[in-house]
Design a protein around this motif. Structure first.
Motif, short mmCIF file in Angstrom:
data_model
loop_
_atom_site.label_atom_id
_atom_site.label_comp_id
_atom_site.label_asym_id
_atom_site.label_seq_id
_atom_site.Cartn_x
_atom_site.Cartn_y
_atom_site.Cartn_z
N ASP A 15 0.83 -1.20 0.00
CA ASP A 15 0.00 0.00 0.00
C ASP A 15 0.87 1.26 0.00
O ASP A 15 0.47 2.29 -0.54
N ALA A 16 2.06 1.17 0.58
CA ALA A 16 2.96 2.32 0.64
C ALA A 16 3.43 2.74 -0.75
O ALA A 16 3.79 3.90 -0.95
N ASP A 17 3.41 1.83 -1.71
CA ASP A 17 3.87 2.14 -3.06
C ASP A 17 2.76 2.65 -3.97
O ASP A 17 3.02 3.05 -5.11
N LEU A 18 1.54 2.66 -3.47
CA LEU A 18 0.41 3.08 -4.31
C LEU A 18 0.48 4.55 -4.70
O LEU A 18 0.02 4.92 -5.77
N GLU A 19 1.06 5.38 -3.85
CA GLU A 19 1.16 6.80 -4.18
C GLU A 19 1.99 7.00 -5.45
O GLU A 19 1.62 7.76 -6.34
N GLU A 20 3.11 6.30 -5.54
CA GLU A 20 3.95 6.40 -6.74
C GLU A 20 3.22 5.86 -7.97
O GLU A 20 3.25 6.46 -9.04
N LEU A 21 2.52 4.74 -7.79
CA LEU A 21 1.78 4.18 -8.92
C LEU A 21 0.62 5.08 -9.33
O LEU A 21 0.30 5.20 -10.52
N ASN A 22 -0.02 5.74 -8.37
CA ASN A 22 -1.10 6.68 -8.70
C ASN A 22 -0.58 7.85 -9.52
O ASN A 22 -1.27 8.34 -10.41
N ALA A 23 0.64 8.31 -9.22
CA ALA A 23 1.22 9.40 -10.00
C ALA A 23 1.46 8.95 -11.44
O ALA A 23 1.18 9.70 -12.39
#
Length: 92
Positions: A15-23
């Motif tokens: 879940d911590a990596d979702l911000e980068e994937l959302n970008a």
């Protein structure tokens, strides 16, 4: 979270990596909505590479369902346009 790339398999992504994937997903969404084929192809490749880089291959013989499904690397803009939700391929 389990993310499936069609034609490739499933990846476990924290879940911590979702911000980068959302970008990365936002760039895909912008290109699709603008109808920009070249920007779309580059953005889709970057998103899929992000999933591969940040995730780990999910067990091949697992029957776990995917939380998200992303298009295959050679998907067309029209195909991805049909898959898009209001907030892109990756909600959030």
């Amino acid at each position: 979270m389990i993310i499936r790339i069609l034609g490739e398999g499933q990846f476990d992504v924290s879940d911590a990596d979702l911000e980068e994937l959302n970008a990365l997903d936002s760039v895909v969404d912008t290109a699709v909505r603008a109808g920009n084929e070249e920007a779309f192809a580059d953005a889709l490749q970057a998103l899929l590479e992000g999933v591969r880089r940040l995730g780990t291959q999910h067990e091949l013989d697992s029957l776990d369902s995917s939380d998200l499904i992303l298009p295959m690397a050679d998907a067309t803009l029209a195909e991805v346009q049909e898959m898009l939700a209001d907030d892109g391929l990756i909600p959030g």
